[in-house]
Design a protein around this motif. Structure first.
Motif, PDB file in Angstrom:
ATOM      1  N   ASN A 235      -1.716  -0.141 -10.972  1.00 14.73           N
ATOM      2  CA  ASN A 235      -1.486  -1.523 -11.401  1.00 14.73           C
ATOM      3  C   ASN A 235      -0.253  -1.640 -12.291  1.00 14.73           C
ATOM      4  N   ALA A 236      -0.068  -0.667 -13.188  1.00  7.75           N
ATOM      5  CA  ALA A 236       1.130  -0.691 -14.041  1.00  7.75           C
ATOM      6  C   ALA A 236       2.389  -0.520 -13.194  1.00  7.75           C
ATOM      7  N   TYR A 237       2.305   0.329 -12.184  1.00  5.77           N
ATOM      8  CA  TYR A 237       3.430   0.532 -11.279  1.00  5.77           C
ATOM      9  C   TYR A 237       3.722  -0.761 -10.511  1.00  5.77           C
ATOM     10  N   ALA A 238       2.658  -1.417 -10.046  1.00  9.53           N
ATOM     11  CA  ALA A 238       2.825  -2.685  -9.325  1.00  9.53           C
ATOM     12  C   ALA A 238       3.444  -3.749 -10.219  1.00  9.53           C
ATOM     13  N   LEU A 239       3.033  -3.784 -11.483  1.00  9.50           N
ATOM     14  CA  LEU A 239       3.593  -4.772 -12.412  1.00  9.50           C
ATOM     15  C   LEU A 239       5.099  -4.598 -12.536  1.00  9.50           C
ATOM     16  N   ARG A 240       5.557  -3.345 -12.660  1.00 18.43           N
ATOM     17  CA  ARG A 240       6.989  -3.086 -12.831  1.00 18.43           C
ATOM     18  C   ARG A 240       7.773  -3.300 -11.545  1.00 18.43           C
ATOM     19  N   LYS A 241       7.263  -2.743 -10.459  1.00 22.34           N
ATOM     20  CA  LYS A 241       8.040  -2.676  -9.225  1.00 22.34           C
ATOM     21  C   LYS A 241       7.916  -3.919  -8.335  1.00 22.34           C
ATOM     22  N   ILE A 242       6.857  -4.686  -8.532  1.00 27.25           N
ATOM     23  CA  ILE A 242       6.646  -5.848  -7.662  1.00 27.25           C
ATOM     24  C   ILE A 242       6.767  -7.147  -8.454  1.00 27.25           C
ATOM     25  N   TYR A 243       5.925  -7.325  -9.457  1.00 21.64           N
ATOM     26  CA  TYR A 243       5.823  -8.626 -10.126  1.00 21.64           C
ATOM     27  C   TYR A 243       7.024  -8.933 -11.014  1.00 21.64           C
ATOM     28  N   LEU A 244       7.398  -8.009 -11.875  1.00 23.15           N
ATOM     29  CA  LEU A 244       8.544  -8.270 -12.754  1.00 23.15           C
ATOM     30  C   LEU A 244       9.837  -8.366 -11.957  1.00 23.15           C
TER      31      LEU A 244
ATOM     32  N   ALA B 279       0.834  -1.201   0.000  1.00 21.64           N
ATOM     33  CA  ALA B 279       0.000   0.000   0.000  1.00 21.64           C
ATOM     34  C   ALA B 279       0.867   1.249   0.000  1.00 21.64           C
ATOM     35  N   ALA B 280       1.916   1.256   0.842  1.00 23.89           N
ATOM     36  CA  ALA B 280       2.818   2.407   0.898  1.00 23.89           C
ATOM     37  C   ALA B 280       3.574   2.576  -0.416  1.00 23.89           C
ATOM     38  N   MET B 281       3.980   1.464  -1.015  1.00 20.23           N
ATOM     39  CA  MET B 281       4.701   1.528  -2.280  1.00 20.23           C
ATOM     40  C   MET B 281       3.810   2.083  -3.388  1.00 20.23           C
ATOM     41  N   LEU B 282       2.572   1.600  -3.449  1.00 14.31           N
ATOM     42  CA  LEU B 282       1.674   2.016  -4.525  1.00 14.31           C
ATOM     43  C   LEU B 282       1.204   3.456  -4.354  1.00 14.31           C
ATOM     44  N   ASP B 283       1.267   3.970  -3.134  1.00 18.57           N
ATOM     45  CA  ASP B 283       0.912   5.376  -2.917  1.00 18.57           C
ATOM     46  C   ASP B 283       1.889   6.307  -3.623  1.00 18.57           C
TER      47      ASP B 283
ATOM     48  N   ARG C  63       2.931   7.096  -9.923  1.00 22.09           N
ATOM     49  CA  ARG C  63       2.481   8.193 -10.781  1.00 22.09           C
ATOM     50  C   ARG C  63       1.763   7.559 -11.961  1.00 22.09           C
ATOM     51  N   GLY C  64       0.476   7.811 -12.058  1.00 25.48           N
ATOM     52  CA  GLY C  64      -0.309   7.159 -13.099  1.00 25.48           C
ATOM     53  C   GLY C  64      -0.964   5.906 -12.565  1.00 25.48           C
ATOM     54  N   SER C  65      -1.021   4.879 -13.397  1.00 28.43           N
ATOM     55  CA  SER C  65      -1.715   3.639 -13.048  1.00 28.43           C
ATOM     56  C   SER C  65      -1.003   2.904 -11.912  1.00 28.43           C
TER      57      SER C  65
END
Length: 269
Positions: free
Chosen positions: A111-120, A100-104, A107-109
């Protein structure tokens, strides 16, 4: 004695990368549908199990069947136990405060941020950390005592992880313990029995890769080194203790209890 199957290992690296990526993309789709990204923690252990099974199948005929079976079974058991434990622990909870803190900061989407920073990122780490599991699959030489030593170290690690997790879950299940520091069982000997267990698991799997030869050992040594840094200096021990330091009694507990490697507790802080 046949030479190490380097060409098959090189192709297997691609299969392992594809497996880790596919696991994380499927998990991302599930997380977006549910609106909770903490499910990626469940996929962490499952992704290692998937990589082990895919490389086991790919290495058929290239490596010693006993080593292939040993390293695959150990990885699958560890990965699925961890995934099941995290799934049970997170059932009924919302988003993990870390995510939650990371996604806050997105900038922008989100989910796209989560895809880059967490999943990939986690998919890349699965591929990197699983190198001993991959490398051990392609050696035709028979098992030696080094592989046995690796399996024993793995077993020690699984014991600390599994027993530590069970002890902590039982402690938290008692309402009177809310807000208290867990200092019983294995938690009297180390502040992080689960992280120490993880440490032993990956150094044990690395020893099995060493049993495959000097070349596989050199290729895969980065795995336990990266895991050690993550557990001790990265997202494991350091971040958790920063959070736990706010609880009453933490300073005394930290003074008498080992920070990582188990030892008897000090009688006096």
């Amino acid at each position: 004695m046949s030479a190490y199957a380097w060409s098959a290992f090189a192709v297997g690296l691609g299969w392992a990368a594809a497996t880790a990526l596919a696991t994380m993309l499927v998990t991302f789709a599930i997380a977006v549908r549910r609106g909770v990204h903490r499910v990626v923690d469940v996929a962490w252990g499952a992704a290692f199990a998937a990589v082990a099974l895919v490389t086991f199948a790919h290495a058929y005929g290239a490596g010693d069947p006993w080593r292939r079976t040993l390293v695959t079974v150990l990885t699958v058991v560890w990965g699925l136990r961890l995934a099941a434990h995290i799934a049970r622990r997170g059932r009924g909870h919302g988003e993990d405060p870390r995510y939650a803190a990371m996604l806050d900061r997105a900038r922008g989407s989100r989910n796209a941020y989560a895809l880059r920073k967490i999943y990939l990122l986690q998919g890349a780490l699965v591929w990197l950390v699983s190198l001993p599991v991959q490398a051990a699959q392609y050696a035709p030489a028979p098992l030696s005592a080094l592989a046995v030593a690796g399996a024993v170290l793995w077993a020690v690690g699984l014991f600390f992880e599994a027993v530590g997790d069970v002890q902590l879950a039982r402690f938290k299940a008692v309402s009177a313990n809310r807000g208290r520091i867990m200092d019983q069982g294995l938690w009297r000997w180390t502040r992080h029995p689960n992280y120490f267990g993880d440490f032993c698991v990956w150094w044990g799997l690395f020893l099995i890769a060493c049993d495959a030869g000097l070349g596989p050992a050199a290729v895969s040594v980065v795995s336990p080194l990266v895991m050690s840094v993550l557990l001790i200096k990265g997202s494991g021990k350091r971040l958790l203790e920063r959070h736990m330091a706010q609880r009453p009694g933490w300073a005394a507990y930290a003074a008498r209890t080992s920070g990582f490697f188990p030892r008897p507790p000090r009688e006096r802080p």
